[in-house]
Write an enzyme that holds these catalytic residues in place. Structure first.
Site, short mmCIF file in Angstrom:
data_model
loop_
_atom_site.label_atom_id
_atom_site.label_comp_id
_atom_site.label_asym_id
_atom_site.label_seq_id
_atom_site.Cartn_x
_atom_site.Cartn_y
_atom_site.Cartn_z
N PRO A 170 0.79 -1.23 0.00
CA PRO A 170 0.00 0.00 0.00
C PRO A 170 0.83 1.29 0.00
CG PRO A 170 -0.16 -1.12 2.10
CD PRO A 170 0.50 -2.07 1.16
N ASN A 171 0.35 2.22 -0.79
CA ASN A 171 0.86 3.60 -0.89
C ASN A 171 2.16 3.71 -1.69
OD1 ASN A 171 -1.25 4.83 0.67
ND2 ASN A 171 -0.33 3.85 2.45
N ARG A 197 5.57 12.32 -2.37
CA ARG A 197 5.57 12.75 -0.96
C ARG A 197 6.79 12.18 -0.26
NH1 ARG A 197 -0.12 13.30 0.16
NH2 ARG A 197 -0.72 14.95 -1.26
N TYR A 233 11.91 8.49 1.38
CA TYR A 233 11.85 7.47 0.33
C TYR A 233 12.58 7.85 -0.96
CZ TYR A 233 8.28 5.57 3.42
OH TYR A 233 7.63 5.08 4.51
N ASN A 273 7.99 -5.93 -1.17
CA ASN A 273 7.94 -4.81 -0.24
C ASN A 273 6.47 -4.67 0.14
OD1 ASN A 273 7.90 -2.47 1.21
ND2 ASN A 273 9.06 -1.24 -0.29
N ALA A 289 3.30 -1.09 4.64
CA ALA A 289 2.75 -1.13 6.01
C ALA A 289 2.24 -2.52 6.39
CB ALA A 289 1.63 -0.10 6.14
N HIS A 312 4.20 -4.94 8.69
CA HIS A 312 4.16 -4.81 10.15
C HIS A 312 2.86 -5.35 10.76
CE1 HIS A 312 7.52 -2.37 9.02
NE2 HIS A 312 6.75 -1.44 8.48
N ASP A 353 1.29 -15.89 6.20
CA ASP A 353 0.82 -17.27 5.98
C ASP A 353 0.89 -17.65 4.51
OD1 ASP A 353 0.33 -17.66 8.66
OD2 ASP A 353 -1.83 -17.32 8.54
N GLU A 365 12.64 -10.04 1.09
CA GLU A 365 11.91 -8.86 1.57
C GLU A 365 12.75 -7.61 1.31
OE1 GLU A 365 11.25 -8.92 5.81
OE2 GLU A 365 9.87 -7.20 5.72
N HIS A 425 12.80 -3.23 1.77
CA HIS A 425 12.24 -1.94 2.19
C HIS A 425 13.16 -0.84 1.68
CE1 HIS A 425 9.21 -3.70 4.73
NE2 HIS A 425 10.13 -4.55 5.14
N LEU A 426 12.58 0.22 1.21
CA LEU A 426 13.37 1.36 0.73
C LEU A 426 14.14 1.99 1.89
CD1 LEU A 426 10.47 2.83 -1.36
CD2 LEU A 426 12.63 2.03 -2.35
N SER A 427 13.44 2.20 2.98
CA SER A 427 14.05 2.87 4.14
C SER A 427 14.63 1.83 5.09
CB SER A 427 12.98 3.70 4.87
OG SER A 427 11.93 2.86 5.35
N ARG A 472 13.69 3.85 12.24
CA ARG A 472 12.44 4.60 12.24
C ARG A 472 11.61 4.25 13.50
NH1 ARG A 472 9.72 4.38 6.56
NH2 ARG A 472 8.68 6.20 7.48
N ARG A 513 7.72 -0.01 13.24
CA ARG A 513 8.22 -0.53 11.95
C ARG A 513 9.34 -1.55 12.17
NH1 ARG A 513 5.92 3.12 8.20
NH2 ARG A 513 5.71 5.19 9.11
O1 CA2 Z 1 10.71 1.60 3.51
C1 CA2 Z 1 9.84 0.95 2.95
O2 CA2 Z 1 9.96 0.51 1.81
C2 CA2 Z 1 8.49 0.72 3.64
O3 CA2 Z 1 8.04 -0.59 3.31
C3 CA2 Z 1 7.55 1.77 3.09
C4 CA2 Z 1 6.17 1.74 3.76
C5 CA2 Z 1 6.31 1.78 5.28
O4 CA2 Z 1 5.04 1.60 5.87
C6 CA2 Z 1 7.24 0.69 5.79
O5 CA2 Z 1 7.36 0.83 7.19
C7 CA2 Z 1 8.61 0.81 5.15
C8 CA2 Z 1 5.35 2.96 3.34
C9 CA2 Z 1 5.16 3.11 1.90
C10 CA2 Z 1 4.46 4.42 1.70
O6 CA2 Z 1 4.97 5.03 0.59
C11 CA2 Z 1 4.83 6.37 0.49
C12 CA2 Z 1 5.04 6.91 -0.73
C13 CA2 Z 1 4.97 8.26 -0.90
C14 CA2 Z 1 4.65 9.08 0.13
C15 CA2 Z 1 4.42 8.53 1.37
C16 CA2 Z 1 4.50 7.18 1.54
#
Ligand code: CA2
Length: 149
Positions: free
Chosen positions: A11-12, A19, A24, A75, A78, A81, A88, A99, A101-103, A108, A112
Site C-alpha cells: 500500500p501507498n 511525498r 523514500y 515490499n 505497512a 508490520h 501465511d 523482503e 524496504h526502501l528505508s 524509524r 516498523r
Molecule cells: O521503507 C519501505 O519501503 C516501507 O516498506 C515503506 C512503507 C512503510 O510503511 C514501511 O514501514 C517501510 C510505506 C510506503 C508508503 O509510501 C509512500 C510513498 C509516498 C509518500 C508517502 C508514503
C-alpha cells in the site's frame, strides 16, 4: 521462456516520488520497475512487477506464485508490520522470498521494527532505497545459481 521473478509492492508505494522524498527518495514506482526490468533481463529472468493497496489482492498474487514463478521479491509496505495473512501465504511457497524496504525500518518508529514477512523470507534488504530491489534480484540469481551448481 526465462524463469519469472514476481515483485510485489504494498500500500501507498504507488505514491512514491510525490511525498516524503527525505524518507523514500524522489524515484517513482515506475522508475523502480524500469530498474528491476533491466536487472532481471541482465540476470536472465522475466519480471512481473505489481502494486496493490489491498491485502487480499496481495495474498491472491502470492498464491498464484505457487505456479510458474522462480522467486518472489516483496515490499509489503505497512502490511509488513501487520499482516499475518501475507505471512501465511508466503510460508506456503517453496521458492526464494526476498523482503525489501526502501528505508531502514530499524532507524524509524518502533512499530516498523517488526515485520511479519521477515520470518518467511530468505533474506531482508532495507535502507538502500530503490537499489534494494536490484540487490534483491541479484540475490535471487545467486541463490538459484548456487542451488544449480
Ligand atoms: O521503507 C519501505 O519501503 C516501507 O516498506 C515503506 C512503507 C512503510 O510503511 C514501511 O514501514 C517501510 C510505506 C510506503 C508508503 O509510501 C509512500 C510513498 C509516498 C509518500 C508517502 C508514503
Amino acid at each position: 521462456m526465462p524463469p519469472k521473478i514476481l515483485v510485489l509492492n504494498g500500500p501507498n508505494l504507488n505514491a512514491l516520488g510525490r511525498r516524503e522524498p527525505a524518507v523514500y527518495g524522489s524515484v517513482t514506482l515506475a522508475d523502480i520497475e524500469s530498474g528491476c526490468q533491466k536487472a532481471a533481463r541482465d540476470a536472465g529472468y522475466a519480471l512481473d512487477f505489481r502494486q496493490s493497496n489491498s491485502e487480499g489482492e496481495l495474498v491472491g498474487w502470492i498464491q498464484e506464485a505457487m505456479e510458474n514463478t522462480a522467486a518472489v521479491i516483496i515490499n509489503a509496505a505497512a502490511y509488513s508490520h501487520t499482516s499475518v495473512a501475507i505471512h501465511d501465504a508466503l510460508r506456503l511457497l517453496d521458492i526464494p522470498v526476498v523482503e525489501v524496504h526502501l528505508s531502514n525500518i530499524y532507524q524509524r518508529e518502533a512499530f516498523r521494527h517488526h515485520s511479519h514477512v521477515s520470518a518467511v523470507a530468505q533474506g531482508v534488504i532495507c535502507g538502500f532505497g530503490a537499489h534494494g530491489y536490484v540487490l534483491a534480484i541479484e540475490a535471487v540469481a545467486r541463490l538459484h545459481n548456487t542451488k544449480a551448481s
